[in-house]
Every structure is written in structure tokens, then in C-alpha cells.
Design a protein around this motif. Structure first.
Motif, PDB file in Angstrom:
ATOM      1  N   ALA A  16     -30.557  71.445  11.494  1.00 13.35           N
ATOM      2  CA  ALA A  16     -30.618  72.569  10.565  1.00 13.35           C
ATOM      3  C   ALA A  16     -29.242  72.922  10.016  1.00 13.35           C
ATOM      4  O   ALA A  16     -29.132  73.557   8.981  1.00 13.35           O
ATOM      5  CB  ALA A  16     -31.234  73.778  11.253  1.00 13.35           C
ATOM      6  N   LEU A  17     -28.180  72.511  10.680  1.00 15.42           N
ATOM      7  CA  LEU A  17     -26.830  72.809  10.187  1.00 15.42           C
ATOM      8  C   LEU A  17     -26.380  71.817   9.127  1.00 15.42           C
ATOM      9  O   LEU A  17     -25.545  72.128   8.299  1.00 15.42           O
ATOM     10  CB  LEU A  17     -25.825  72.818  11.333  1.00 15.42           C
ATOM     11  CG  LEU A  17     -25.852  74.074  12.188  1.00 15.42           C
ATOM     12  CD1 LEU A  17     -24.878  73.944  13.345  1.00 15.42           C
ATOM     13  CD2 LEU A  17     -25.533  75.295  11.379  1.00 15.42           C
ATOM     14  N   SER A  18     -26.901  70.619   9.158  1.00 16.61           N
ATOM     15  CA  SER A  18     -26.575  69.587   8.173  1.00 16.61           C
ATOM     16  C   SER A  18     -25.078  69.454   7.923  1.00 16.61           C
ATOM     17  O   SER A  18     -24.623  69.391   6.785  1.00 16.61           O
ATOM     18  CB  SER A  18     -27.286  69.877   6.852  1.00 16.61           C
ATOM     19  OG  SER A  18     -28.659  69.976   7.055  1.00 16.61           O
ATOM     20  N   GLY A  19     -24.288  69.441   8.970  1.00 18.97           N
ATOM     21  CA  GLY A  19     -22.851  69.231   8.821  1.00 18.97           C
ATOM     22  C   GLY A  19     -22.082  70.455   8.361  1.00 18.97           C
ATOM     23  O   GLY A  19     -20.905  70.361   8.033  1.00 18.97           O
ATOM     24  N   GLU A  20     -22.719  71.621   8.317  1.00 11.01           N
ATOM     25  CA  GLU A  20     -22.022  72.846   7.926  1.00 11.01           C
ATOM     26  C   GLU A  20     -20.878  73.133   8.883  1.00 11.01           C
ATOM     27  O   GLU A  20     -21.015  72.935  10.082  1.00 11.01           O
ATOM     28  CB  GLU A  20     -22.985  74.038   8.027  1.00 11.01           C
ATOM     29  CG  GLU A  20     -23.645  74.442   6.765  1.00 11.01           C
ATOM     30  CD  GLU A  20     -24.502  75.680   6.979  1.00 11.01           C
ATOM     31  OE1 GLU A  20     -23.944  76.775   7.127  1.00 11.01           O
ATOM     32  OE2 GLU A  20     -25.723  75.514   7.023  1.00 11.01           O
ATOM     33  N   PRO A  21     -19.758  73.641   8.362  1.00 11.43           N
ATOM     34  CA  PRO A  21     -18.687  74.043   9.270  1.00 11.43           C
ATOM     35  C   PRO A  21     -19.121  75.258  10.103  1.00 11.43           C
ATOM     36  O   PRO A  21     -19.816  76.127   9.599  1.00 11.43           O
ATOM     37  CB  PRO A  21     -17.534  74.414   8.352  1.00 11.43           C
ATOM     38  CG  PRO A  21     -18.006  74.265   6.963  1.00 11.43           C
ATOM     39  CD  PRO A  21     -19.425  73.810   6.978  1.00 11.43           C
ATOM     40  N   ILE A  22     -18.728  75.270  11.356  1.00  8.55           N
ATOM     41  CA  ILE A  22     -19.048  76.403  12.223  1.00  8.55           C
ATOM     42  C   ILE A  22     -17.774  76.886  12.895  1.00  8.55           C
ATOM     43  O   ILE A  22     -16.811  76.137  13.045  1.00  8.55           O
ATOM     44  CB  ILE A  22     -20.103  76.056  13.291  1.00  8.55           C
ATOM     45  CG1 ILE A  22     -19.627  74.901  14.176  1.00  8.55           C
ATOM     46  CG2 ILE A  22     -21.442  75.753  12.664  1.00  8.55           C
ATOM     47  CD1 ILE A  22     -20.460  74.699  15.407  1.00  8.55           C
ATOM     48  N   ILE A  23     -17.805  78.143  13.305  1.00  3.50           N
ATOM     49  CA  ILE A  23     -16.700  78.719  14.077  1.00  3.50           C
ATOM     50  C   ILE A  23     -17.298  79.374  15.312  1.00  3.50           C
ATOM     51  O   ILE A  23     -18.479  79.703  15.337  1.00  3.50           O
ATOM     52  CB  ILE A  23     -15.891  79.752  13.259  1.00  3.50           C
ATOM     53  CG1 ILE A  23     -16.792  80.898  12.796  1.00  3.50           C
ATOM     54  CG2 ILE A  23     -15.196  79.104  12.083  1.00  3.50           C
ATOM     55  CD1 ILE A  23     -16.031  82.104  12.290  1.00  3.50           C
ATOM     56  N   PHE A  24     -16.464  79.566  16.319  1.00  2.82           N
ATOM     57  CA  PHE A  24     -16.912  80.251  17.521  1.00  2.82           C
ATOM     58  C   PHE A  24     -16.323  81.642  17.514  1.00  2.82           C
ATOM     59  O   PHE A  24     -15.110  81.817  17.399  1.00  2.82           O
ATOM     60  CB  PHE A  24     -16.473  79.487  18.775  1.00  2.82           C
ATOM     61  CG  PHE A  24     -16.960  80.126  20.045  1.00  2.82           C
ATOM     62  CD1 PHE A  24     -18.300  80.026  20.405  1.00  2.82           C
ATOM     63  CD2 PHE A  24     -16.107  80.836  20.857  1.00  2.82           C
ATOM     64  CE1 PHE A  24     -18.765  80.618  21.566  1.00  2.82           C
ATOM     65  CE2 PHE A  24     -16.564  81.424  22.017  1.00  2.82           C
ATOM     66  CZ  PHE A  24     -17.893  81.319  22.377  1.00  2.82           C
ATOM     67  N   ASN A  25     -17.173  82.657  17.612  1.00  2.65           N
ATOM     68  CA  ASN A  25     -16.735  84.043  17.711  1.00  2.65           C
ATOM     69  C   ASN A  25     -16.725  84.393  19.195  1.00  2.65           C
ATOM     70  O   ASN A  25     -17.778  84.664  19.779  1.00  2.65           O
ATOM     71  CB  ASN A  25     -17.689  84.940  16.926  1.00  2.65           C
ATOM     72  CG  ASN A  25     -17.295  86.400  16.970  1.00  2.65           C
ATOM     73  OD1 ASN A  25     -16.834  86.905  17.981  1.00  2.65           O
ATOM     74  ND2 ASN A  25     -17.503  87.079  15.857  1.00  2.65           N
ATOM     75  N   ALA A  26     -15.534  84.362  19.795  1.00  4.00           N
ATOM     76  CA  ALA A  26     -15.415  84.582  21.236  1.00  4.00           C
ATOM     77  C   ALA A  26     -15.814  86.005  21.630  1.00  4.00           C
ATOM     78  O   ALA A  26     -16.401  86.204  22.691  1.00  4.00           O
ATOM     79  CB  ALA A  26     -13.987  84.287  21.693  1.00  4.00           C
ATOM     80  N   ALA A  27     -15.531  86.976  20.795  1.00  5.05           N
ATOM     81  CA  ALA A  27     -15.862  88.364  21.117  1.00  5.05           C
ATOM     82  C   ALA A  27     -17.372  88.554  21.277  1.00  5.05           C
ATOM     83  O   ALA A  27     -17.821  89.298  22.134  1.00  5.05           O
ATOM     84  CB  ALA A  27     -15.323  89.299  20.039  1.00  5.05           C
ATOM     85  N   LYS A  28     -18.149  87.864  20.469  1.00  7.72           N
ATOM     86  CA  LYS A  28     -19.610  87.977  20.537  1.00  7.72           C
ATOM     87  C   LYS A  28     -20.247  86.795  21.244  1.00  7.72           C
ATOM     88  O   LYS A  28     -21.470  86.743  21.390  1.00  7.72           O
ATOM     89  CB  LYS A  28     -20.188  88.122  19.132  1.00  7.72           C
ATOM     90  CG  LYS A  28     -19.643  89.348  18.438  1.00  7.72           C
ATOM     91  CD  LYS A  28     -20.685  89.978  17.602  1.00  7.72           C
ATOM     92  CE  LYS A  28     -20.078  91.187  16.927  1.00  7.72           C
ATOM     93  NZ  LYS A  28     -20.827  92.358  17.081  1.00  7.72           N
ATOM     94  N   ASN A  29     -19.421  85.808  21.649  1.00 10.59           N
ATOM     95  CA  ASN A  29     -19.904  84.632  22.366  1.00 10.59           C
ATOM     96  C   ASN A  29     -21.011  83.916  21.587  1.00 10.59           C
ATOM     97  O   ASN A  29     -22.096  83.652  22.095  1.00 10.59           O
ATOM     98  CB  ASN A  29     -20.400  85.028  23.759  1.00 10.59           C
ATOM     99  CG  ASN A  29     -20.668  83.835  24.629  1.00 10.59           C
ATOM    100  OD1 ASN A  29     -19.925  82.861  24.607  1.00 10.59           O
ATOM    101  ND2 ASN A  29     -21.733  83.883  25.402  1.00 10.59           N
ATOM    102  N   ILE A  30     -20.709  83.611  20.315  1.00 13.40           N
ATOM    103  CA  ILE A  30     -21.719  83.009  19.449  1.00 13.40           C
ATOM    104  C   ILE A  30     -21.045  82.112  18.415  1.00 13.40           C
ATOM    105  O   ILE A  30     -19.919  82.367  18.004  1.00 13.40           O
ATOM    106  CB  ILE A  30     -22.569  84.110  18.775  1.00 13.40           C
ATOM    107  CG1 ILE A  30     -23.887  83.559  18.279  1.00 13.40           C
ATOM    108  CG2 ILE A  30     -21.795  84.848  17.697  1.00 13.40           C
ATOM    109  CD1 ILE A  30     -24.923  84.635  18.003  1.00 13.40           C
ATOM    110  N   PHE A  31     -21.734  81.044  18.037  1.00 13.31           N
ATOM    111  CA  PHE A  31     -21.268  80.182  16.952  1.00 13.31           C
ATOM    112  C   PHE A  31     -21.826  80.729  15.645  1.00 13.31           C
ATOM    113  O   PHE A  31     -22.980  81.169  15.591  1.00 13.31           O
ATOM    114  CB  PHE A  31     -21.768  78.745  17.140  1.00 13.31           C
ATOM    115  CG  PHE A  31     -21.101  78.033  18.265  1.00 13.31           C
ATOM    116  CD1 PHE A  31     -19.887  77.386  18.072  1.00 13.31           C
ATOM    117  CD2 PHE A  31     -21.671  78.005  19.526  1.00 13.31           C
ATOM    118  CE1 PHE A  31     -19.269  76.721  19.108  1.00 13.31           C
ATOM    119  CE2 PHE A  31     -21.057  77.339  20.572  1.00 13.31           C
ATOM    120  CZ  PHE A  31     -19.846  76.702  20.362  1.00 13.31           C
ATOM    121  N   LEU A  32     -21.023  80.661  14.575  1.00 14.95           N
ATOM    122  CA  LEU A  32     -21.449  81.143  13.261  1.00 14.95           C
ATOM    123  C   LEU A  32     -21.214  80.067  12.215  1.00 14.95           C
ATOM    124  O   LEU A  32     -20.167  79.417  12.217  1.00 14.95           O
ATOM    125  CB  LEU A  32     -20.659  82.399  12.871  1.00 14.95           C
ATOM    126  CG  LEU A  32     -20.766  83.582  13.830  1.00 14.95           C
ATOM    127  CD1 LEU A  32     -19.764  84.660  13.463  1.00 14.95           C
ATOM    128  CD2 LEU A  32     -22.186  84.138  13.838  1.00 14.95           C
TER     129      LEU A  32
END
Length: 148
Positions: A16-32
Motif C-alpha cells: 500500500a505504500l508503493s515506495g512512498e518515503p516514510i519517517i519515524f515519529n519517535a514521540a508518537k512511536n509511529i511511521f508516517l
């Protein structure tokens, strides 16, 4: 498992990401995901929680005042491949303001439904409470911090 390893797994195994860039939000413990802005000025993006066995995939919209939960997808993850096992969407007339508790509870119920279906297919009988407790445990594993 460290942040880089998790990012590699997410990028490689979630179609579903199809190669989209992602970042990790450490404060919320989630990838965006990076997301995009619609003609109406709303931002749409994906938020991902991952464990060794499950991936919880939120589809979010950020309006001028609220963040909306547009949908949830659950993927089973075997360490190599992610397989979609459940999904739920809320339409524009049935919108839901994002709330972490609500999203987690919906994910638990979705996983419970999937597990109940699998148990039925196998002719196994497990109490509703046991299936619910196990579903809760698996979803909560996706919310634990995994950084070294």
C-alpha cells in the motif's frame, strides 16, 4: 530491531505504500508517509504501527481543525511478506475524528473478527473472551517502542 531495520521492512513489504518515503515519529512511536495536499487544502497521509506479526495501517486526513481517521488496514506479517487480513473505511458522510483509543479498539475488533473467521474455518472452538484478549495483546504489541 532498530529504526533503520523497521523502516526497511515497512518500505519493502507494505504494498500500500508503493515506495512512498516514510519517517519515524519517535514521540508518537509511529511511521508516517509523506502524504499529499488535496485541492481543498486537506492533507492525507498514512500512519503505520508494526510488530513482528502485524502491521496496523491508518489512513488519515488532516483538515483545518481535526485529524480524521478515514480507514484502517490490518496486515499479517510473516517476516517476509505482508498480507491484508482486514480493512475498514469510514466514508465522508460517516467521518470519524482520529482518537488513538478508538483506532486501537477498532483494530482489536477487526483482528478479533479475522481470528474468529479462521477458527470457524478450522472448526476450532475458543471463547470470545480468549479471542478478544489475544487480539488485544497482538494489537498492543504494535504500539510498543522498538527502538534500540
Amino acid at each position: 530491531m532498530n529504526n533503520t531495520a523497521l523502516q526497511t521492512i515497512v518500505k519493502r513489504n507494505l504494498p500500500a505504500l508503493s515506495g512512498e518515503p516514510i519517517i519515524f515519529n519517535a514521540a508518537k512511536n509511529i511511521f508516517l508517509s509523506q502524504g499529499y495536499i488535496s485541492a481543498a487544502g486537506n492533507m492525507y497521509y498514512k500512519a503505520i504501527r508494526i510488530s513482528d506479526r502485524l502491521v496496523v495501517f491508518y489512513e488519515l486526513g488532516q483538515g483545518y481543525k481535526y485529524t480524521f481517521l478515514n480507514g484502517i488496514k490490518l496486515f499479517a506479517f510473516d517476516g517476509q511478506k505482508a498480507t491484508l487480513i482486514a480493512q475498514k473505511y469510514w466514508g465522508s458522510s460517516n467521518w470519524v475524528i482520529f482518537n488513538e483509543y478508538f483506532a486501537r479498539e477498532q483494530s482489536i475488533l477487526m483482528l478479533k473478527g479475522f481470528l474468529e473467521g479462521q477458527l470457524k474455518l478450522q472448526g476450532a472452538h475458543v471463547s470470545d473472551q480468549e479471542v478478544m484478549a489475544y487480539s488485544r495483546t497482538l494489537i498492543e504489541e504494535t504500539q510498543r517502542k522498538r527502538l534500540a
